[in-house]
Design a protein around this motif. Structure first.
Motif, PDB file in Angstrom:
ATOM      1  N   GLN A 146      48.145  47.505  29.759  1.00 21.22           N
ATOM      2  CA  GLN A 146      48.625  46.637  30.833  1.00 21.22           C
ATOM      3  C   GLN A 146      48.318  47.234  32.208  1.00 21.22           C
ATOM      4  OE1 GLN A 146      52.949  45.892  31.568  1.00 21.22           O
ATOM      5  NE2 GLN A 146      52.425  43.779  31.035  1.00 21.22           N
ATOM      6  N   HIS A 147      48.439  48.533  32.326  1.00 18.87           N
ATOM      7  CA  HIS A 147      48.096  49.191  33.596  1.00 18.87           C
ATOM      8  C   HIS A 147      46.643  48.918  33.983  1.00 18.87           C
ATOM      9  CE1 HIS A 147      47.827  52.234  36.722  1.00 18.87           C
ATOM     10  NE2 HIS A 147      46.772  52.730  36.112  1.00 18.87           N
ATOM     11  N   LYS A 148      45.762  48.911  32.995  1.00 16.12           N
ATOM     12  CA  LYS A 148      44.336  48.744  33.257  1.00 16.12           C
ATOM     13  C   LYS A 148      43.972  47.350  33.765  1.00 16.12           C
ATOM     14  CE  LYS A 148      42.615  52.273  30.052  1.00 16.12           C
ATOM     15  NZ  LYS A 148      41.707  52.920  31.012  1.00 16.12           N
ATOM     16  N   ILE A 149      44.752  46.341  33.424  1.00  9.29           N
ATOM     17  CA  ILE A 149      44.400  44.973  33.824  1.00  9.29           C
ATOM     18  C   ILE A 149      45.035  44.566  35.148  1.00  9.29           C
ATOM     19  CG2 ILE A 149      44.013  44.215  31.444  1.00  9.29           C
ATOM     20  CD1 ILE A 149      46.747  42.814  31.558  1.00  9.29           C
ATOM     21  N   HIS A 150      45.730  45.500  35.794  1.00  7.73           N
ATOM     22  CA  HIS A 150      46.394  45.148  37.049  1.00  7.73           C
ATOM     23  C   HIS A 150      45.855  45.915  38.255  1.00  7.73           C
ATOM     24  CE1 HIS A 150      49.168  42.181  35.587  1.00  7.73           C
ATOM     25  NE2 HIS A 150      49.493  42.963  34.569  1.00  7.73           N
ATOM     26  N   HIS A 151      44.664  46.489  38.126  1.00  7.40           N
ATOM     27  CA  HIS A 151      43.967  46.974  39.315  1.00  7.40           C
ATOM     28  C   HIS A 151      43.445  45.768  40.094  1.00  7.40           C
ATOM     29  CE1 HIS A 151      44.080  50.980  37.662  1.00  7.40           C
ATOM     30  NE2 HIS A 151      43.286  50.687  36.658  1.00  7.40           N
ATOM     31  N   THR A 152      43.266  45.928  41.396  1.00  5.73           N
ATOM     32  CA  THR A 152      42.488  44.920  42.113  1.00  5.73           C
ATOM     33  C   THR A 152      41.035  45.044  41.666  1.00  5.73           C
ATOM     34  OG1 THR A 152      41.906  46.363  43.976  1.00  5.73           O
ATOM     35  CG2 THR A 152      44.012  45.166  44.113  1.00  5.73           C
ATOM     36  N   TRP A 153      40.219  44.017  41.974  1.00  2.66           N
ATOM     37  CA  TRP A 153      38.811  44.054  41.573  1.00  2.66           C
ATOM     38  C   TRP A 153      38.120  45.268  42.169  1.00  2.66           C
ATOM     39  CZ3 TRP A 153      33.670  44.185  42.479  1.00  2.66           C
ATOM     40  CH2 TRP A 153      32.828  43.619  41.499  1.00  2.66           C
ATOM     41  N   MET A 154      38.380  45.546  43.453  1.00  2.00           N
ATOM     42  CA  MET A 154      37.737  46.688  44.106  1.00  2.00           C
ATOM     43  C   MET A 154      38.217  48.008  43.528  1.00  2.00           C
ATOM     44  SD  MET A 154      35.493  47.849  46.092  1.00  2.00           S
ATOM     45  CE  MET A 154      34.962  46.300  46.826  1.00  2.00           C
ATOM     46  N   GLU A 155      39.500  48.092  43.196  1.00  2.00           N
ATOM     47  CA  GLU A 155      40.012  49.310  42.567  1.00  2.00           C
ATOM     48  C   GLU A 155      39.318  49.556  41.228  1.00  2.00           C
ATOM     49  OE1 GLU A 155      44.615  49.303  44.322  1.00  2.00           O
ATOM     50  OE2 GLU A 155      44.166  48.459  42.343  1.00  2.00           O
ATOM     51  N   ALA A 156      39.222  48.505  40.400  1.00  2.00           N
ATOM     52  CA  ALA A 156      38.585  48.651  39.092  1.00  2.00           C
ATOM     53  C   ALA A 156      37.113  49.050  39.242  1.00  2.00           C
ATOM     54  CB  ALA A 156      38.707  47.354  38.298  1.00  2.00           C
ATOM     55  N   PHE A 157      36.425  48.424  40.188  1.00  2.00           N
ATOM     56  CA  PHE A 157      35.013  48.733  40.439  1.00  2.00           C
ATOM     57  C   PHE A 157      34.846  50.188  40.877  1.00  2.00           C
ATOM     58  CE2 PHE A 157      31.505  48.841  43.626  1.00  2.00           C
ATOM     59  CZ  PHE A 157      30.443  48.566  42.767  1.00  2.00           C
ATOM     60  N   THR A 158      35.679  50.631  41.800  1.00  2.00           N
ATOM     61  CA  THR A 158      35.570  51.998  42.311  1.00  2.00           C
ATOM     62  C   THR A 158      35.955  53.025  41.253  1.00  2.00           C
ATOM     63  OG1 THR A 158      36.147  51.149  44.502  1.00  2.00           O
ATOM     64  CG2 THR A 158      36.215  53.523  44.204  1.00  2.00           C
ATOM     65  N   LEU A 159      36.995  52.729  40.489  1.00  2.00           N
ATOM     66  CA  LEU A 159      37.388  53.631  39.397  1.00  2.00           C
ATOM     67  C   LEU A 159      36.277  53.727  38.359  1.00  2.00           C
ATOM     68  CD1 LEU A 159      41.116  52.529  38.995  1.00  2.00           C
ATOM     69  CD2 LEU A 159      40.318  54.786  39.747  1.00  2.00           C
ATOM     70  N   GLY A 160      35.518  52.625  38.179  1.00  2.00           N
ATOM     71  CA  GLY A 160      34.366  52.658  37.277  1.00  2.00           C
ATOM     72  C   GLY A 160      33.258  53.558  37.804  1.00  2.00           C
ATOM     73  N   ILE A 161      33.025  53.523  39.119  1.00  2.00           N
ATOM     74  CA  ILE A 161      32.026  54.413  39.721  1.00  2.00           C
ATOM     75  C   ILE A 161      32.418  55.866  39.494  1.00  2.00           C
ATOM     76  CG2 ILE A 161      31.027  55.224  41.901  1.00  2.00           C
ATOM     77  CD1 ILE A 161      31.232  52.371  42.960  1.00  2.00           C
ATOM     78  N   LEU A 162      33.666  56.195  39.835  1.00  2.00           N
ATOM     79  CA  LEU A 162      34.137  57.579  39.703  1.00  2.00           C
ATOM     80  C   LEU A 162      34.056  58.063  38.262  1.00  2.00           C
ATOM     81  CD1 LEU A 162      37.221  57.249  42.068  1.00  2.00           C
ATOM     82  CD2 LEU A 162      35.227  58.705  42.474  1.00  2.00           C
ATOM     83  N   CYS A 163      34.414  57.178  37.337  1.00  2.00           N
ATOM     84  CA  CYS A 163      34.366  57.537  35.923  1.00  2.00           C
ATOM     85  C   CYS A 163      32.961  57.932  35.496  1.00  2.00           C
ATOM     86  CB  CYS A 163      34.862  56.378  35.069  1.00  2.00           C
ATOM     87  SG  CYS A 163      34.480  56.557  33.308  1.00  2.00           S
ATOM     88  N   ASN A 164      31.987  57.079  35.801  1.00  2.00           N
ATOM     89  CA  ASN A 164      30.660  57.353  35.258  1.00  2.00           C
ATOM     90  C   ASN A 164      29.936  58.460  36.012  1.00  2.00           C
ATOM     91  OD1 ASN A 164      29.062  56.881  33.053  1.00  2.00           O
ATOM     92  ND2 ASN A 164      27.695  55.479  34.149  1.00  2.00           N
ATOM     93  N   ILE A 165      30.365  58.761  37.217  1.00  2.00           N
ATOM     94  CA  ILE A 165      29.868  59.976  37.857  1.00  2.00           C
ATOM     95  C   ILE A 165      30.191  61.170  36.966  1.00  2.00           C
ATOM     96  CG2 ILE A 165      30.259  61.573  39.771  1.00  2.00           C
ATOM     97  CD1 ILE A 165      30.540  59.135  41.604  1.00  2.00           C
ATOM     98  N   MET A 166      31.425  61.218  36.491  1.00  2.00           N
ATOM     99  CA  MET A 166      31.847  62.364  35.683  1.00  2.00           C
ATOM    100  C   MET A 166      31.243  62.342  34.288  1.00  2.00           C
ATOM    101  SD  MET A 166      33.316  63.888  37.974  1.00  2.00           S
ATOM    102  CE  MET A 166      33.326  65.313  36.897  1.00  2.00           C
TER     103      MET A 166
END
Length: 274
Positions: A146-166
């Motif tokens: 449930q936590h994962k589906i309540h990011h804003t679109w920009m938050e989810a997009f940015t968290l995806g960038i940070l994730c795949n950097i690592m």
């Protein structure tokens, strides 16, 4: 260890191999990778269950460390993971593969990863694992999903960038190792960094959110009684929130993180000038 230039060459050659081999093998390999990541999230969930009295950061650190086994298994088995397959952009930049070969590989691997993640969802559901710790294991899944589906679109997009950097840093550094121990050990902390910090990984979410959806909509009354929660509290775990609010922005962020922040930067530094 191999030098940074040698690491870049190893990554480029691996990318060419992934994009040019028969894609049936990529598809089967990707199913394995999706399953490995799903199982790693099972491990993560177990470590996060019953940790109310543990310091938040330490609990997340443990979860991140144990989750690293998923990426380690992918690398050691040669299984194809969509997030690291974005590094095929390096081979495209050197004109060793075509746009078609690169995007075909991405599509095939993404689909295989999805099937692998959903396969673990089915196995976990049939096993009754959600009732572990008197249902608290399943509640951990519900809260995380449930936590994962309540990011804003920009938050989810940015968290995806940070994730795949690592993730791509972990895989790239593994190419510097010359032994199994080297490769496995060097990946632990980069993966622990992204998991413990709550960055978003599209393949991991192919397990976690569908697992939450299944628990939320198919569990019987005994489960909800055991955890003392109204099932309507998790009614928003549905296909729309999964795909639109999480999977699409996170996938796009993962692509940007892998292609532009790691792959093409390393190509520019260590391949293009040669």
């Amino acid at each position: 260890m191999f030098s940074p230039t040698e690491m870049a060459k190893i990554t480029e050659d691996g990318a060419v191999y992934k994009a040019t081999k028969h894609q049936l093998y990529s598809f089967i390999s990707a199913i394995l990778a999706g399953g490995f990541i799903g199982l790693a999230f099972v491990f993560y969930t177990t470590t996060q269950t019953g940790t109310a009295d543990v310091a938040w950061g330490l609990s997340k650190l443990v979860g991140g460390i144990v989750f690293s086994i998923g990426v380690i298994m992918c690398v050691i088995f040669g299984a194809e993971l969509f997030t690291s397959s974005t590094l095929t952009a390096v081979a495209k930049a050197t004109h060793r593969i075509t746009w078609f070969q690169m995007f075909r590989n991405w599509f095939v691997v993404y689909g295989g990863n999805f099937i692998g993640g959903l396969s673990v969802v089915v196995l976990i559901w049939l096993s009754g694992q959600m009732m572990a710790a008197n249902g608290q294991w399943g509640l951990t899944i519900l809260k995380t999903a449930q936590h994962k589906i309540h990011h804003t679109w920009m938050e989810a997009f940015t968290l995806g960038i940070l994730c795949n950097i690592m993730v791509c840093i972990a895989v790239w550094m593994a190419n510097a190792g010359k032994s199994l121990t080297d490769k496995a050990f060097i990946m632990i902390l980069p993966i622990a960094l992204f998991v413990s910090s709550g960055f978003e990984h599209c393949v991991a979410n192919m397990f976690m959110i569908p697992m939450g959806m299944v628990i939320a909509h198919t569990s019987d009354a005994s489960f909800w009684t055991a955890i003392g929660v109204d099932p309507m509290q998790y009614a928003d775990l549905d296909l729309y929130h999964f795909v639109v609010k999480n999977l699409i922005p996170v996938t796009l962020g993962n692509i940007v993180g892998g292609v532009f922040f790691i792959g093409l930067v390393q190509w520019f530094l260590y391949i293009r000038k040669h």
